[in-house]
Design a protein around this motif. Sequence first.
Motif, PDB file in Angstrom:
ATOM      1  N   ALA A 206       0.824  -1.204   0.000  1.00  0.00           N
ATOM      2  CA  ALA A 206       0.000   0.000   0.000  1.00  0.00           C
ATOM      3  C   ALA A 206       0.862   1.259   0.000  1.00  0.00           C
TER       4      ALA A 206
ATOM      5  N   ALA B 150       3.768   1.465  -1.322  1.00  0.00           N
ATOM      6  CA  ALA B 150       4.816   1.253  -2.336  1.00  0.00           C
ATOM      7  C   ALA B 150       5.353   2.535  -2.960  1.00  0.00           C
ATOM      8  N   GLU B 151       4.444   3.449  -3.264  1.00  0.00           N
ATOM      9  CA  GLU B 151       4.851   4.638  -4.021  1.00  0.00           C
ATOM     10  C   GLU B 151       5.783   5.550  -3.230  1.00  0.00           C
ATOM     11  N   THR B 152       5.777   5.437  -1.933  1.00  0.00           N
ATOM     12  CA  THR B 152       6.629   6.302  -1.109  1.00  0.00           C
ATOM     13  C   THR B 152       7.739   5.502  -0.425  1.00  0.00           C
TER      14      THR B 152
END
Lengths: 191, 191
Positions: free
Chosen positions: A108, A110-112
Amino acid sequence: MSVTQTGDKAAAILNSARVLMMERGYNGFSFRDVAAEVGIKSASIHYHYATKADLAVATAKDYRETLCEVANDLTASSASMLLSAYGTLFVATLRDQGGLCLGGVLAADAETLPEQVRTEVIEFFDSQYKWVANVLRKGQETGEIRADLDAEAFAKMFVSGLEGAMMVSRAISQPDDLEVALETFIQLVRA
Amino acid sequence: MSVTQTGDKAAAILNSARVLMMERGYNGFSFRDVAAEVGIKSASIHYHYATKADLAVATAKDYRETLCEVANDLTASSASMLLSAYGTLFVATLRDQGGLCLGGVLAADAETLPEQVRTEVIEFFDSQYKWVANVLRKGQETGEIRADLDAEAFAKMFVSGLEGAMMVSRAISQPDDLEVALETFIQLVRA
DNA sequence: GTCTATACGGTGATAGAC
DNA sequence: GTCTATCACCGTATAGAC
């Protein structure tokens, strides 16, 4: 005269980080949180794990290895019962700890996530997909599992589906929904 | 002489907040991020939305209402095709925007969410579960959907499963896995 | 409505004493 | 190994000028 390779404090830090991350995610826990739980100061954590990314990688790796061991030790009278037992690991985590699967939590975020941590997430799902797909194929050989299913496809749906059900059921304060989802998965896979 | 109730800037802020949250979650975007995109200063956002929680609530409410409208406008030749079309909304969001469903993102952040925002998350899944369960029941009446399925149970598994598949497939850089999961769901629901 | 300036707390990380 | 002290951010939010 410690015999273990990782000291008690390092293990305690790892454990605390794991619990906190399973509850609040990578960005939701801090060195100060871990320090307070372990009983040292946040600066001292850097001695054991240089950066937050390092701590998260070590935690995720340990989590994956442990889960793989636990899964491999599961025994059941049939393939679908084995899948059910596997899913019950997720149910138990949510019920007893109130936490999510570490793999799902990190997915969840992942993008950061620092790159090294994200790499661990990929390895986590690789390992879980393989384990589930393997169980499915064996169940298809014995005729217990629907033969028209693609084992790899179902494995992806099952694992990521459990992650989602875990996440959502906690968010809406309906933890039993996870068990309902698991049972529905098992029902659908049977021949 | 604007006729709309919410001004252009307010709408632009809402839109920017939505995109950013779908990518990075509630804790992963800041007023400064939104401000930079909209072309004002972060302090000015407080004029339109007093707090970050207020902005998130407004964004989530708008998202839910829009998704409900879109879902209700979907047409298909059968119940399973309708579910497929619904799932394709998720596929398209991930493929075209690289973002997750806002409901799923907020579910992942649930533990660190202001209470009002979490309440919106509950409403979101309530609405989606109802829509899917309704489609399923109609499909069961025509005999197209497996009669032995519990519509509510499958709806929960389907929606939360899509959320998880979306999240994981993005995290492991395998966006096509979401489509695979969707197709498997559809395959399993057919009588 | 938007700006500048600022308060205030939290974050990961480092230096250096012990 | 752990501490204290400190740093350089970044976050939300507010006050008050324009």
